[in-house]
Design a protein around this motif. Structure first.
Motif, PDB file in Angstrom:
ATOM      1  N   LEU A 361      39.218  39.692  44.032  1.00  0.00           N
ATOM      2  CA  LEU A 361      38.245  40.554  43.515  1.00  0.00           C
ATOM      3  C   LEU A 361      36.821  39.845  43.510  1.00  0.00           C
ATOM      4  O   LEU A 361      35.955  40.470  44.104  1.00  0.00           O
ATOM      5  N   HIS A 362      36.714  38.827  43.492  1.00  0.00           N
ATOM      6  CA  HIS A 362      35.689  37.696  43.624  1.00  0.00           C
ATOM      7  C   HIS A 362      35.268  37.743  45.120  1.00  0.00           C
ATOM      8  O   HIS A 362      34.001  37.938  45.653  1.00  0.00           O
ATOM      9  N   ASN A 363      36.246  37.657  46.004  1.00  0.00           N
ATOM     10  CA  ASN A 363      35.931  37.796  47.449  1.00  0.00           C
ATOM     11  C   ASN A 363      35.159  39.163  47.788  1.00  0.00           C
ATOM     12  O   ASN A 363      34.130  39.098  48.467  1.00  0.00           O
ATOM     13  N   VAL A 364      35.708  40.307  47.332  1.00  0.00           N
ATOM     14  CA  VAL A 364      35.212  41.473  47.456  1.00  0.00           C
ATOM     15  C   VAL A 364      33.750  41.673  46.750  1.00  0.00           C
ATOM     16  O   VAL A 364      32.849  42.246  47.430  1.00  0.00           O
ATOM     17  N   LEU A 365      33.691  41.206  45.781  1.00  0.00           N
ATOM     18  CA  LEU A 365      32.253  41.268  45.228  1.00  0.00           C
ATOM     19  C   LEU A 365      31.209  40.592  45.947  1.00  0.00           C
ATOM     20  O   LEU A 365      30.183  41.312  46.102  1.00  0.00           O
ATOM     21  N   ASP A 366      31.565  39.406  46.389  1.00  0.00           N
ATOM     22  CA  ASP A 366      30.541  38.552  46.995  1.00  0.00           C
ATOM     23  C   ASP A 366      30.298  39.357  48.539  1.00  0.00           C
ATOM     24  O   ASP A 366      28.995  39.281  48.747  1.00  0.00           O
ATOM     25  N   VAL A 367      31.213  39.867  49.079  1.00  0.00           N
ATOM     26  CA  VAL A 367      31.097  40.179  50.235  1.00  0.00           C
ATOM     27  C   VAL A 367      30.047  41.636  50.137  1.00  0.00           C
ATOM     28  O   VAL A 367      29.404  41.988  50.775  1.00  0.00           O
ATOM     29  N   ALA A 368      30.581  42.318  49.262  1.00  0.00           N
ATOM     30  CA  ALA A 368      29.847  43.724  48.796  1.00  0.00           C
ATOM     31  C   ALA A 368      28.423  43.365  48.479  1.00  0.00           C
ATOM     32  O   ALA A 368      27.523  44.024  49.120  1.00  0.00           O
ATOM     33  N   ALA A 369      27.970  42.426  47.711  1.00  0.00           N
ATOM     34  CA  ALA A 369      26.833  41.968  47.283  1.00  0.00           C
ATOM     35  C   ALA A 369      26.139  41.626  48.260  1.00  0.00           C
ATOM     36  O   ALA A 369      24.939  41.886  48.522  1.00  0.00           O
ATOM     37  N   GLU A 370      26.453  40.754  49.423  1.00  0.00           N
ATOM     38  CA  GLU A 370      25.670  40.200  50.392  1.00  0.00           C
ATOM     39  C   GLU A 370      25.543  41.165  51.572  1.00  0.00           C
ATOM     40  O   GLU A 370      24.483  41.238  51.882  1.00  0.00           O
ATOM     41  N   HIS A 371      26.416  42.116  51.677  1.00  0.00           N
ATOM     42  CA  HIS A 371      26.109  43.166  52.678  1.00  0.00           C
ATOM     43  C   HIS A 371      25.732  44.473  52.144  1.00  0.00           C
ATOM     44  O   HIS A 371      25.716  45.451  52.968  1.00  0.00           O
ATOM     45  N   GLY A 372      25.093  44.469  50.838  1.00  0.00           N
ATOM     46  CA  GLY A 372      24.713  45.693  50.341  1.00  0.00           C
ATOM     47  C   GLY A 372      25.497  46.789  50.387  1.00  0.00           C
ATOM     48  O   GLY A 372      25.141  48.106  50.553  1.00  0.00           O
ATOM     49  N   LEU A 373      26.683  46.499  49.976  1.00  0.00           N
ATOM     50  CA  LEU A 373      27.623  47.628  50.116  1.00  0.00           C
ATOM     51  C   LEU A 373      27.912  48.439  48.775  1.00  0.00           C
ATOM     52  O   LEU A 373      27.401  47.976  47.840  1.00  0.00           O
ATOM     53  N   ARG A 374      28.115  49.774  48.725  1.00  0.00           N
ATOM     54  CA  ARG A 374      28.579  50.430  47.508  1.00  0.00           C
ATOM     55  C   ARG A 374      30.062  50.128  47.552  1.00  0.00           C
ATOM     56  O   ARG A 374      30.915  50.233  48.287  1.00  0.00           O
ATOM     57  N   LEU A 375      30.409  49.479  46.253  1.00  0.00           N
ATOM     58  CA  LEU A 375      31.518  49.030  45.951  1.00  0.00           C
ATOM     59  C   LEU A 375      32.257  49.888  44.916  1.00  0.00           C
ATOM     60  O   LEU A 375      31.906  50.063  43.666  1.00  0.00           O
ATOM     61  N   PHE A 376      33.433  50.455  45.092  1.00  0.00           N
ATOM     62  CA  PHE A 376      34.398  51.079  44.063  1.00  0.00           C
ATOM     63  C   PHE A 376      35.711  49.978  43.908  1.00  0.00           C
ATOM     64  O   PHE A 376      36.520  49.768  44.828  1.00  0.00           O
ATOM     65  N   VAL A 377      35.923  49.597  42.442  1.00  0.00           N
ATOM     66  CA  VAL A 377      37.044  49.228  42.004  1.00  0.00           C
ATOM     67  C   VAL A 377      37.655  49.886  40.943  1.00  0.00           C
ATOM     68  O   VAL A 377      37.120  50.247  40.130  1.00  0.00           O
ATOM     69  N   PRO A 378      39.102  50.373  41.078  1.00  0.00           N
ATOM     70  CA  PRO A 378      39.489  51.017  40.114  1.00  0.00           C
ATOM     71  C   PRO A 378      40.094  50.295  39.018  1.00  0.00           C
ATOM     72  O   PRO A 378      40.456  48.939  39.230  1.00  0.00           O
ATOM     73  N   SER A 379      39.740  50.523  37.953  1.00  0.00           N
ATOM     74  CA  SER A 379      40.356  49.897  36.829  1.00  0.00           C
ATOM     75  C   SER A 379      41.385  50.981  36.072  1.00  0.00           C
ATOM     76  O   SER A 379      41.922  51.835  36.944  1.00  0.00           O
ATOM     77  N   THR A 380      41.946  50.608  34.910  1.00  0.00           N
ATOM     78  CA  THR A 380      43.223  51.354  34.848  1.00  0.00           C
ATOM     79  C   THR A 380      43.077  51.550  33.020  1.00  0.00           C
ATOM     80  O   THR A 380      42.337  50.759  32.441  1.00  0.00           O
ATOM     81  N   ILE A 381      44.019  52.501  32.598  1.00  0.00           N
ATOM     82  CA  ILE A 381      44.203  52.306  30.892  1.00  0.00           C
ATOM     83  C   ILE A 381      44.849  51.214  30.694  1.00  0.00           C
ATOM     84  O   ILE A 381      44.662  50.529  29.459  1.00  0.00           O
ATOM     85  N   GLY A 382      45.314  50.446  31.632  1.00  0.00           N
ATOM     86  CA  GLY A 382      45.719  48.856  31.300  1.00  0.00           C
ATOM     87  C   GLY A 382      44.637  47.948  30.969  1.00  0.00           C
ATOM     88  O   GLY A 382      45.193  46.775  30.488  1.00  0.00           O
ATOM     89  N   ALA A 383      43.457  48.238  31.040  1.00  0.00           N
ATOM     90  CA  ALA A 383      42.391  47.321  30.700  1.00  0.00           C
ATOM     91  C   ALA A 383      42.275  47.245  29.149  1.00  0.00           C
ATOM     92  O   ALA A 383      41.387  46.606  28.586  1.00  0.00           O
ATOM     93  N   PHE A 384      43.077  48.166  28.284  1.00  0.00           N
ATOM     94  CA  PHE A 384      42.897  48.254  26.921  1.00  0.00           C
ATOM     95  C   PHE A 384      44.404  47.630  26.332  1.00  0.00           C
ATOM     96  O   PHE A 384      45.288  47.448  27.082  1.00  0.00           O
ATOM     97  N   GLY A 385      44.146  47.393  25.359  1.00  0.00           N
ATOM     98  CA  GLY A 385      45.458  46.345  24.651  1.00  0.00           C
ATOM     99  C   GLY A 385      45.590  46.980  23.108  1.00  0.00           C
ATOM    100  O   GLY A 385      45.024  48.073  22.983  1.00  0.00           O
ATOM    101  N   PRO A 386      46.506  46.215  22.701  1.00  0.00           N
ATOM    102  CA  PRO A 386      47.003  46.765  21.375  1.00  0.00           C
ATOM    103  C   PRO A 386      45.862  47.043  20.080  1.00  0.00           C
ATOM    104  O   PRO A 386      46.202  47.684  19.317  1.00  0.00           O
ATOM    105  N   THR A 387      44.898  46.170  20.371  1.00  0.00           N
ATOM    106  CA  THR A 387      43.858  46.376  19.241  1.00  0.00           C
ATOM    107  C   THR A 387      42.609  47.334  19.813  1.00  0.00           C
ATOM    108  O   THR A 387      41.994  47.523  18.774  1.00  0.00           O
ATOM    109  N   SER A 388      43.045  47.795  20.812  1.00  0.00           N
ATOM    110  CA  SER A 388      42.004  49.037  21.266  1.00  0.00           C
ATOM    111  C   SER A 388      42.316  50.466  20.357  1.00  0.00           C
ATOM    112  O   SER A 388      43.671  50.584  20.252  1.00  0.00           O
ATOM    113  N   PRO A 389      41.581  51.277  20.158  1.00  0.00           N
ATOM    114  CA  PRO A 389      41.840  52.475  19.469  1.00  0.00           C
ATOM    115  C   PRO A 389      42.708  53.321  20.595  1.00  0.00           C
ATOM    116  O   PRO A 389      42.285  53.003  21.628  1.00  0.00           O
TER     117      PRO A 389
END
Ligand SMILES: NC(=O)C1=CN([C@@H]2O[C@H](COP(=O)(O)OP(=O)(O)OC[C@H]3O[C@@H](n4cnc5c(N)ncnc54)[C@H](O)[C@@H]3O)[C@@H](O)[C@H]2O)C=CC1
Ligand SMILES: CC(=O)[C@H](N)C(=O)O
Length: 583
Positions: A361-389
């Motif tokens: 992800l770091h590589n992608v972020l840097d390349v995208a920032a440097e070259h003015g890209l629009r960047l899509f990164v999927p996240s997930t329901i898995g980004a929540f945990g047991p303490t999330s509602p």
């Protein structure tokens, strides 16, 4: 004032990237008592905007150690950068000249210095003045020593000059705070002092109010105005005003990327494209942008039908140089970053998941920032945990996932948003639920059962589920997922109140899904053999997803609910099965 000592960032800079960028240094001269007094009496205007071409405007400012740096492109498309320091001021220097198009007051420089024997505000039309004052900041020192970075040739018509020193490098940056201003830029194919407008006319007289830089600075002014209520400055600048990318490549790298004129013709790269979702995304985007404008990449060998269906390229997300090369050589404008290890396989190989999901992800972020890209990164329901509602889970709530997959996705969400604010990266992210696809296999997640069940129901009439029958999880059919992905990428930036959105379609348990399958396959049998790892993960994930912000902001709406999903999936597998039997 001599040049600042190179920081670690500077030492690692690649100096060979952009031959159009040079470094020139001014010989400093001393500020005078008169300067000081004029400034105190506010008789002297602050340093002003100096970008020349109405189509190429960049203004940024950074604080590096005790030195302030501002940058802008010249008429030739090269980057100029002024280094500002409290101790010294500009001497006249004959070799380079700046055209000063307006006295756009930069909020970060409090002093107006003499350039080539004239002050910057001289000759400027009062109607061009912007209605705002320099913003005092403790970090801003009143006098400037300016170094310019620019090409060896003359770039302007008036104003003072600057002795230039050729240098392959570009602007260095350091760790200190940033308050940069930046407008979106347009690349130039070749230096051209007079560039035709779209209508074909030469923009000899430019209305300053229409210049992007003027509009941008007006907005900056608004942002920087003290709020009437508290007298404080806005805590953050909007992303497009922020500075440069974090890797050490030339400042004008993003001049090589998207042009407004080309904006409709995106060149797309999909990383990790041979997984469950990537091939479908490529097919979907190829309908929109054309077959050859969407490049799939992965570290695996593509099946023949994928290889023949459009451009495919090897790309290991951990190889930064390779990634950058692909982006540059193919003039990529949009990047969909799908490479990842999913929840279950991630737990089975944490160090690989950490590398792919975080370092990648770091590589992608840097390349995208440097070259003015629009960047899509999927996240997930898995980004929540047991303490999330969990029922429902809103966009903004506590996120303490207990898997490396979830941790890496929260990291991606936060890093993407950070790059948006810090570097102006156009980062967009959707939190997908479990995605169900007919013609592609899942890659080792917790929601995989909801894909496999259809195949087994048609083929064998039975299915062994590795989650408990009452495990409720949010789910979505792949067509909705891919459409949402394109929709959020095409959404106007103003419509996005956030950079990361939940999206949802339905929510069901294995028992409910089996019940729906039974309506079509009456002999279907389900047994349960619970995998404790997957079950623990599922038990910590959302049961229902609140995606009201996506619906409100950019009009997200799912098409497929559980009954249509089951029909579609069984039809696909049924016909596939019949074909297989016939063969
Ligand atoms: N499929 C789903 O249900 C969901 C997927 N997502 C996200 O969507 C994205 C795509 O998901 P899927 O296609 O299902 O994943 P997948 O696991 O099926 O595919 C991931 C791809 O990444 C590739 N990959 C692994 N290491 C790599 C490396 N070093 N360099 C380049 N590529 C590498 C793999 O070869 C694989 O083809 C992932 O980021 C995932 O987290 C999010 C939520 C749900
Ligand atoms: C929901 C996901 O992110 C993925 N399908 C997984 O189960 O890991």
């Amino acid at each position: 004032m001599g040049p600042t000592a190179p920081g670690p960032a500077q030492r690692t800079r690649q100096h060979t990237e952009c031959p159009r960028t040079y470094e020139c240094r001014k010989t400093p001269s001393r500020k005078t008592v008169e300067d000081d007094s004029a400034m105190k009496k506010k008789e002297r205007m602050p340093f002003t905007g100096t970008s020349l071409n109405p189509e190429i405007i960049l203004l940024s400012e950074e604080q590096r150690l005790n030195v302030r740096f501002l940058t802008f492109p010249s008429q030739t498309g090269s980057i100029f950068s002024g280094q500002l320091h409290s101790e010294t001021s500009l001497p006249p220097a004959p070799q380079s000249k700046l055209s000063i198009i307006s006295n756009l007051t930069m909020p970060f420089v409090e002093n107006q210095k003499r350039v080539g024997g004239r002050t910057r505000e001289e000759g400027l039309s009062p109607r061009c003045r912007l209605p705002w004052q320099p913003v005092p900041s403790p970090a801003v020192k009143p006098y400037a020593d300016v170094r310019l970075l620019g090409p060896k040739k003359e770039i302007g018509a008036s104003g003072g000059g600057f002795a230039r020193r050729e240098d392959k490098g570009a602007v260095r940056r350091g760790p200190a705070g940033l308050s940069a201003l930046r407008a979106v830029s347009v690349p130039r194919a070749s230096p051209a002092p007079q560039r035709r407008s779209i209508s074909g006319r030469l923009p000899r007289k430019v209305c300053l109010r229409d210049l992007p830089v003027v509009r941008m600075l007006r907005r900056v002014a608004c942002w920087m105005q003290p709020s009437p209520a508290c007298g404080c400055r806005a805590p953050v600048l909007p992303s497009r005003f922020l500075g440069t990318s974090p890797r050490q490549i030339p400042m004008d790298a993003n001049f090589h990327s998207t042009s407004f004129l080309e904006a409709d013709q995106q060149r797309v790269l999909i990383t990790g494209g041979l997984g469950q979702l990537g091939v479908g995304l490529a097919n979907f985007l190829r309908k929109r942008f054309g077959k050859d404008n969407v490049i799939l990449s992965d570290i695996r060998k593509p099946p023949e039908h994928v290889f023949l269906s459009g451009p495919f390229i090897y790309s290991d997300i951990l190889d930064y140089k390779n990634l950058r090369e692909i982006v540059v050589n193919n003039r990529i404008t949009w990047l969909f970053h799908y490479s990842a290890l999913l929840s279950a396989v991630g737990e089975a190989n944490v160090s690989l998941a950490r590398a792919v999901n975080i370092t990648g992800l770091h590589n992608v972020l840097d390349v995208a920032a440097e070259h003015g890209l629009r960047l899509f990164v999927p996240s997930t329901i898995g980004a929540f945990g047991p303490t999330s509602p969990r029922n429902p889970t809103p966009d903004l709530c506590i996120q303490r996932p207990r898997t490396i997959y979830g941790v890496s996705k929260v990291h991606a969400e936060l890093m993407g948003e950070y790059y948006y604010y810090r570097y102006g990266l156009d980062f967009r992210c959707l939190r997908y639920p479990g995605i169900i696809s007919a013609d592609s296999q899942p890659g080792g997640g917790t929601t995989d059962y909801a894909v496999q069940i259809f195949h087994e129901a048609v083929k064998n009439g039975r299915f062994e589920c590795n989650l408990k029958p009452d495990t409720r999880l949010p789910m979505m059919y792949i067509d909705d997922c891919l459409r949402a992905t394109l929709e959020v990428m095409e959404a106007p930036a103003e419509s996005l109140s956030m950079r990361t959105y939940n999206i949802n379609a339905m929510s069901f348990t294995p028992a409910e899904l089996a019940q729906e399958v039974l309506k079509h396959v009456p002999e279907f049998q389900v047994t349960y053999n619970v995998d404790p790892v997957r079950q623990a993960i599922a038990d910590s994930w959302p049961m229902n997803f609140d995606d009201s912000n996506a619906r409100k902001d950019w009009g997200w709406k799912h098409d497929i609910d559980l009954p249509e999903l089951v029909t579609t999936m069984l039809n696909f597998h049924g016909s596939e099965n019949r074909v297989a039997q016939a063969n």
